[in-house]
Design a protein around this motif. Sequence first.
Motif, PDB file in Angstrom:
ATOM      1  N   ARG A 136       0.339  -1.504  -0.198  1.00  0.00           N
ATOM      2  CA  ARG A 136       0.206  -0.039   0.091  1.00  0.00           C
ATOM      3  C   ARG A 136       1.593   1.111  -0.089  1.00  0.00           C
ATOM      4  N   TRP A 137       1.975   1.385   1.030  1.00  0.00           N
ATOM      5  CA  TRP A 137       2.387   2.660   1.037  1.00  0.00           C
ATOM      6  C   TRP A 137       3.370   2.210  -0.764  1.00  0.00           C
ATOM      7  N   ARG A 138       4.226   1.573  -0.944  1.00  0.00           N
ATOM      8  CA  ARG A 138       4.473   1.680  -2.339  1.00  0.00           C
ATOM      9  C   ARG A 138       3.362   2.176  -3.603  1.00  0.00           C
ATOM     10  N   ARG A 139       2.580   1.554  -3.409  1.00  0.00           N
ATOM     11  CA  ARG A 139       1.679   2.145  -4.343  1.00  0.00           C
ATOM     12  C   ARG A 139       1.628   3.793  -4.194  1.00  0.00           C
ATOM     13  N   GLU A 140       1.142   4.017  -3.061  1.00  0.00           N
ATOM     14  CA  GLU A 140       0.766   5.836  -2.582  1.00  0.00           C
ATOM     15  C   GLU A 140       2.314   6.606  -2.837  1.00  0.00           C
ATOM     16  N   ARG A 155       4.879  10.042  -6.295  1.00  0.00           N
ATOM     17  CA  ARG A 155       5.738  11.160  -7.502  1.00  0.00           C
ATOM     18  C   ARG A 155       4.951  10.934  -8.643  1.00  0.00           C
ATOM     19  N   ALA A 156       4.517  10.749  -8.916  1.00  0.00           N
ATOM     20  CA  ALA A 156       3.895  11.324 -10.356  1.00  0.00           C
ATOM     21  C   ALA A 156       2.710  12.483 -10.457  1.00  0.00           C
ATOM     22  N   GLU A 157       2.844  12.571  -8.935  1.00  0.00           N
ATOM     23  CA  GLU A 157       2.088  13.430  -8.975  1.00  0.00           C
ATOM     24  C   GLU A 157       3.086  15.330  -9.348  1.00  0.00           C
ATOM     25  N   VAL A 158       3.970  14.995  -8.164  1.00  0.00           N
ATOM     26  CA  VAL A 158       4.969  15.726  -7.983  1.00  0.00           C
ATOM     27  C   VAL A 158       5.573  16.365  -9.394  1.00  0.00           C
TER      28      VAL A 158
END
Length: 105
Positions: free
Chosen positions: A73-77, A82-85
């Motif tokens: 879950r944390w890796r997906r978040e 990262r994509a949003e940044v």
Amino acid sequence: MAFVKRLFGWLILGPVAVVALALAVANRTLVTLSWNPFERSDGIEMPLFVVAFVMFALGALAGGFAVWMAQGRWRREAKTHRAEVRLLSGELAQMRSDPALPSAR
């Protein structure tokens, strides 16, 4: 800092390696590993320390896999963040380069 980590690793791994070596030397007796609890004749014989080391390695792999699955879950978040940044950094660079907009520097 790297030297301290390396020194700490040797201070931990050194004694563990010595204990593992002592375990291997002390437990050279052959044991029969069999899948059938009712028939002792079919099985393979190997030193006890091999069985212990294999069980330790399998336990470490199973524990690592369980932790890896639990942290999915944390890796997906982190991946979505990262994509949003990346997206927002591109938008900010575009806004800073646009002369029509007020300075956002």
